[in-house]
Design a protein around this motif. Structure first.
Motif, PDB file in Angstrom:
ATOM      1  N   ALA A 148      13.337   4.287   6.479  1.00 57.36           N
ATOM      2  CA  ALA A 148      14.460   3.708   5.724  1.00 57.36           C
ATOM      3  C   ALA A 148      15.549   4.734   5.425  1.00 57.36           C
ATOM      4  CB  ALA A 148      13.942   3.102   4.420  1.00 57.36           C
ATOM      5  N   GLU A 149      15.161   5.990   5.381  1.00 56.96           N
ATOM      6  CA  GLU A 149      16.106   7.049   4.991  1.00 56.96           C
ATOM      7  C   GLU A 149      17.441   6.976   5.737  1.00 56.96           C
ATOM      8  OE1 GLU A 149      15.009  10.199   2.788  1.00 56.96           O
ATOM      9  OE2 GLU A 149      17.076   9.600   2.458  1.00 56.96           O
TER      10      GLU A 149
ATOM     11  N   LEU B  22       9.378   5.037   3.987  1.00 56.72           N
ATOM     12  CA  LEU B  22      10.511   5.754   3.395  1.00 56.72           C
ATOM     13  C   LEU B  22      11.259   6.561   4.454  1.00 56.72           C
ATOM     14  CD1 LEU B  22       8.850   6.960   0.079  1.00 56.72           C
ATOM     15  CD2 LEU B  22      10.870   5.511   0.232  1.00 56.72           C
TER      16      LEU B  22
ATOM     17  N   LEU C 283      18.421  -0.833   4.933  1.00 55.28           N
ATOM     18  CA  LEU C 283      16.984  -1.082   4.785  1.00 55.28           C
ATOM     19  C   LEU C 283      16.547  -0.642   3.392  1.00 55.28           C
ATOM     20  CD1 LEU C 283      14.276  -1.932   5.946  1.00 55.28           C
ATOM     21  CD2 LEU C 283      14.131   0.237   7.155  1.00 55.28           C
ATOM     22  N   PHE C 284      15.998  -1.606   2.637  1.00 51.88           N
ATOM     23  CA  PHE C 284      15.651  -1.348   1.247  1.00 51.88           C
ATOM     24  C   PHE C 284      14.135  -1.450   1.048  1.00 51.88           C
ATOM     25  CE2 PHE C 284      19.694  -3.813   1.446  1.00 51.88           C
ATOM     26  CZ  PHE C 284      20.536  -2.724   1.329  1.00 51.88           C
ATOM     27  N   PRO C 285      13.445  -0.310   0.921  1.00 55.35           N
ATOM     28  CA  PRO C 285      11.994  -0.328   0.789  1.00 55.35           C
ATOM     29  C   PRO C 285      11.564  -0.677  -0.640  1.00 55.35           C
ATOM     30  CG  PRO C 285      12.762   1.933   0.736  1.00 55.35           C
ATOM     31  CD  PRO C 285      13.979   1.063   0.950  1.00 55.35           C
ATOM     32  N   LEU C 286      10.525  -1.486  -0.769  1.00 53.02           N
ATOM     33  CA  LEU C 286      10.025  -1.874  -2.083  1.00 53.02           C
ATOM     34  C   LEU C 286       8.504  -1.826  -2.069  1.00 53.02           C
ATOM     35  CD1 LEU C 286      12.391  -4.934  -2.572  1.00 53.02           C
ATOM     36  CD2 LEU C 286      12.445  -2.843  -3.973  1.00 53.02           C
ATOM     37  N   LEU C 287       7.918  -1.039  -2.961  1.00 51.75           N
ATOM     38  CA  LEU C 287       6.460  -0.980  -3.078  1.00 51.75           C
ATOM     39  C   LEU C 287       6.035  -2.093  -4.030  1.00 51.75           C
ATOM     40  CD1 LEU C 287       4.015   0.801  -2.121  1.00 51.75           C
ATOM     41  CD2 LEU C 287       4.160   1.941  -4.326  1.00 51.75           C
ATOM     42  N   LYS C 288       5.818  -3.273  -3.470  1.00 50.57           N
ATOM     43  CA  LYS C 288       5.520  -4.447  -4.300  1.00 50.57           C
ATOM     44  C   LYS C 288       4.466  -5.305  -3.614  1.00 50.57           C
ATOM     45  CE  LYS C 288       9.169  -3.806  -7.137  1.00 50.57           C
ATOM     46  NZ  LYS C 288       9.134  -3.661  -8.595  1.00 50.57           N
TER      47      LYS C 288
ATOM     48  N   ALA D  74       0.834  -1.211   0.000  1.00 52.48           N
ATOM     49  CA  ALA D  74       0.000   0.000   0.000  1.00 52.48           C
ATOM     50  C   ALA D  74       0.869   1.262   0.000  1.00 52.48           C
ATOM     51  CB  ALA D  74      -0.925   0.005   1.217  1.00 52.48           C
ATOM     52  N   ALA D  75       0.484   2.207  -0.843  1.00 56.62           N
ATOM     53  CA  ALA D  75       1.305   3.411  -1.021  1.00 56.62           C
ATOM     54  C   ALA D  75       1.312   4.309   0.214  1.00 56.62           C
ATOM     55  CB  ALA D  75       0.807   4.193  -2.235  1.00 56.62           C
ATOM     56  N   ARG D  76       0.173   4.422   0.875  1.00 53.55           N
ATOM     57  CA  ARG D  76       0.101   5.409   1.954  1.00 53.55           C
ATOM     58  C   ARG D  76       1.042   5.072   3.115  1.00 53.55           C
ATOM     59  NH1 ARG D  76      -4.959   5.621   1.944  1.00 53.55           N
ATOM     60  NH2 ARG D  76      -5.068   6.893   0.084  1.00 53.55           N
ATOM     61  N   PRO D  77       0.965   3.853   3.668  1.00 56.00           N
ATOM     62  CA  PRO D  77       1.941   3.535   4.721  1.00 56.00           C
ATOM     63  C   PRO D  77       3.388   3.528   4.210  1.00 56.00           C
ATOM     64  CG  PRO D  77       0.560   1.638   4.210  1.00 56.00           C
ATOM     65  CD  PRO D  77      -0.036   2.798   3.524  1.00 56.00           C
ATOM     66  N   ALA D  78       3.566   3.219   2.921  1.00 55.24           N
ATOM     67  CA  ALA D  78       4.936   3.166   2.377  1.00 55.24           C
ATOM     68  C   ALA D  78       5.618   4.526   2.445  1.00 55.24           C
ATOM     69  CB  ALA D  78       4.912   2.655   0.939  1.00 55.24           C
ATOM     70  N   ARG D  79       4.805   5.587   2.462  1.00 54.59           N
ATOM     71  CA  ARG D  79       5.390   6.926   2.596  1.00 54.59           C
ATOM     72  C   ARG D  79       6.129   7.042   3.934  1.00 54.59           C
ATOM     73  NH1 ARG D  79       1.394  11.690   2.807  1.00 54.59           N
ATOM     74  NH2 ARG D  79       0.070  10.017   2.050  1.00 54.59           N
TER      75      ARG D  79
END
Lengths: 280, 212
Positions: free
Chosen positions: B100-101, B97, B106-111, B89-94
């Motif tokens: 992870a910054e 990020l 830590l490598f975030p993936l929107l998949k 889900a895009a919203r929590p993925a924000r």
């Protein structure tokens, strides 16, 4: 996807400094199986050592995910609002023009019918004697009605992505209407339940506020089975309960995006209890 | 039960709680560079707190499915090595990020965790697969991602009964999920995550290598 990119690591064929290419490779690439990418990247000269590989991977996944998030977010509630409004416009216009078709047809044909259904019949006729303008108009009605149906399908597909909980509770079309009436998911998430309850009943609400009418019990949520399926005497309660859950669902959707199936269950319980009063 | 290197029990507000060393992410209490890892906000935290044998020692490569806003995965990245965080889900993925910054590992993936082929070109084989996806078919997701795990690897799975079926008895749901899971895994331990999480079952499993 071309064969070359399948089963290749994301870094394959990419210049280490080209963040755009890396982002696209991460977003769009595929592989059937994982592999020891860090070692392969070092062997291929993409990075001098694993530390450098991970540095580049971090940079690339951050860029790819940031771009994907941005795209997903801009593709969501505002797009849904356009789709539901277009759907309503097509529906309304098809109906209006169908009335015109029926009136026109009535003046020249004995077997003229009414509504979009009749316009569809007429539209399927082969071009015939002298009334081809009428048949042509009927075809516009058919096409508009088809477009409305396609838009409805589109709304049904996208509303659950934009607002999974709201779409599950309200149904995708009503969810889209609520978002459109509020002006966006964020705006809807910030509205109190009492406002959600009367969205779409603004005229009645203002009449009430001026002291000319009773307070409206419901706006567009009237179309929900929890309201319609409840005895008129208890519809106010049902509408209030429904609006409460919808407001919570909109907030969960906006602030977390996580699907919470327990909301469905809570709503079903509340409505069941309210409807049980009907029979007492 | 030993905790992984990089995870400690430390006092916060007079209570001994789990903590990891790293930058705060979601406003959690922190002291001396250690930040509180709240078992009520994290299924993996609850698994450690209830004393499950997760096999985590610290420093391993991790694939984390269902990273959400990054609450748990940020703690994992504090003590693990390369950590791949998949969220759908895009919203929590924000928020993910932001977590992870400052974490280079830590490598975030929107998949979509149901489609491992869309991230297998990025994720290397891992020591640990951590799964916390709130979707129907949680066992199937674990099976589809089994290919990322080495023979000695561990699957740490939090099964959410309500995601499979809100109406059914959680124990029945757990039995069914475990049965499906056994197609590809040997289940080593299961434990209820109460009182930290209602109707959640913690599962530790390892890939089956026989008769595959």
């Amino acid at each position: 996807m071309t064969d070359e990119t399948v089963d290749a690591g994301w870094f394959q064929g990419i210049d280490p400094g080209d963040l755009d290419a890396a982002r696209i490779a991460i977003e769009e690439g595929q592989a059937d199986e994982p592999d020891d990418w860090p070692t392969m990247a070092v062997a291929s000269g993409f990075a001098d050592d694993e530390d450098e590989y991970y540095e580049r991977l971090h940079e690339a996944t951050m860029a790819a995910t940031r771009a994907a998030v941005q795209e997903a977010e801009s593709a969501d509630d505002k797009q849904l609002i356009h789709a539901i409004r277009a759907m309503d416009d097509c529906d309304r216009t098809a109906n209006e023009l169908a009335e015109r078709v029926a009136e026109w047809a009535g003046s020249i044909r004995e077997d003229a019918g009414t509504g979009v259904e009749y316009a569809r019949e007429l539209a399927d006729e082969a071009d015939s004697e002298g009334d081809d303008r009428l048949v042509s108009l009927a075809r516009r009605v058919r096409d508009l009605d088809d477009e409305a149906a396609d838009l409805r399908t589109h709304v049904q597909q996208t509303a659950p992505e934009v607002a999974p909980n709201l779409a599950a509770l309200a149904g995708p079309v009503l969810a889209a209407r609520l978002i459109a009436l509020a002006g966006g998911l964020k705006e809807l998430a910030r509205k109190p339940a009492g406002t959600v309850q009367v969205l779409g009943a603004e005229e009645a609400l203002f009449a009430h506020l001026r002291g000319r009418a009773p307070s409206p019990k419901h706006g567009v949520i009237f179309t929900h089975e929890a309201v319609q399926g409840t005895h008129p005497e208890n519809r106010g309660s049902a509408a209030r309960a429904l609006a409460g859950k919808l407001a919570i669902a909109a907030r969960v959707d906006y602030y977390s995006g996580e699907r919470k199936p327990e909301l469905d269950e809570e709503l079903a319980d509340r409505i069941e209890r309210i409807q049980a009063r009907d029979t007492q | 039960m030993s905790l992984p290197d990089g995870v400690q029990r430390r006092p916060f507000d007079g209570e001994d709680v789990l903590a990891t060393e790293g930058q705060p992410v979601y406003g959690e209490p922190a002291a001396d560079g250690w930040r509180k890892w709240d078992a009520r906000r994290s299924k993996l935290g609850a698994m450690l707190k209830t004393g499950m044998d997760t096999g985590l020692a610290g420093g391993e490569t991790v694939l984390y499915l269902g990273a959400a806003a990054g609450t748990t995965v940020s703690h994992v990245a504090d003590f693990a090595g390369a950590t791949y965080a998949v969220e759908f889900a895009a919203r929590p993925a924000r928020d993910l990020l932001d977590a992870a910054e400052p974490r280079g590992n830590l490598f975030p993936l929107l998949k979509d965790a149901r489609k491992p082929e869309t991230y297998a070109h990025v994720v290397e084989p891992v020591d640990v697969l951590i799964q916390d996806v709130a979707t129907r078919g949680q066992a199937k997701v674990a099976l589809a991602n089994r290919q990322f795990l080495g023979d000695e690897g561990r699957l740490l799975l939090a099964v959410k009964a309500r995601s499979e079926d809100v109406a059914r008895d959680p124990d029945e749901v757990f039995d069914e999920v475990l049965e499906t899971l056994r197609d590809g895994y040997e289940v080593l331990e299961t434990r209820s995550l109460k009182p930290f999480h209602e109707d959640h079952l913690g599962v530790v499993a390892t890939p089956r290598t026989d008769g595959q």
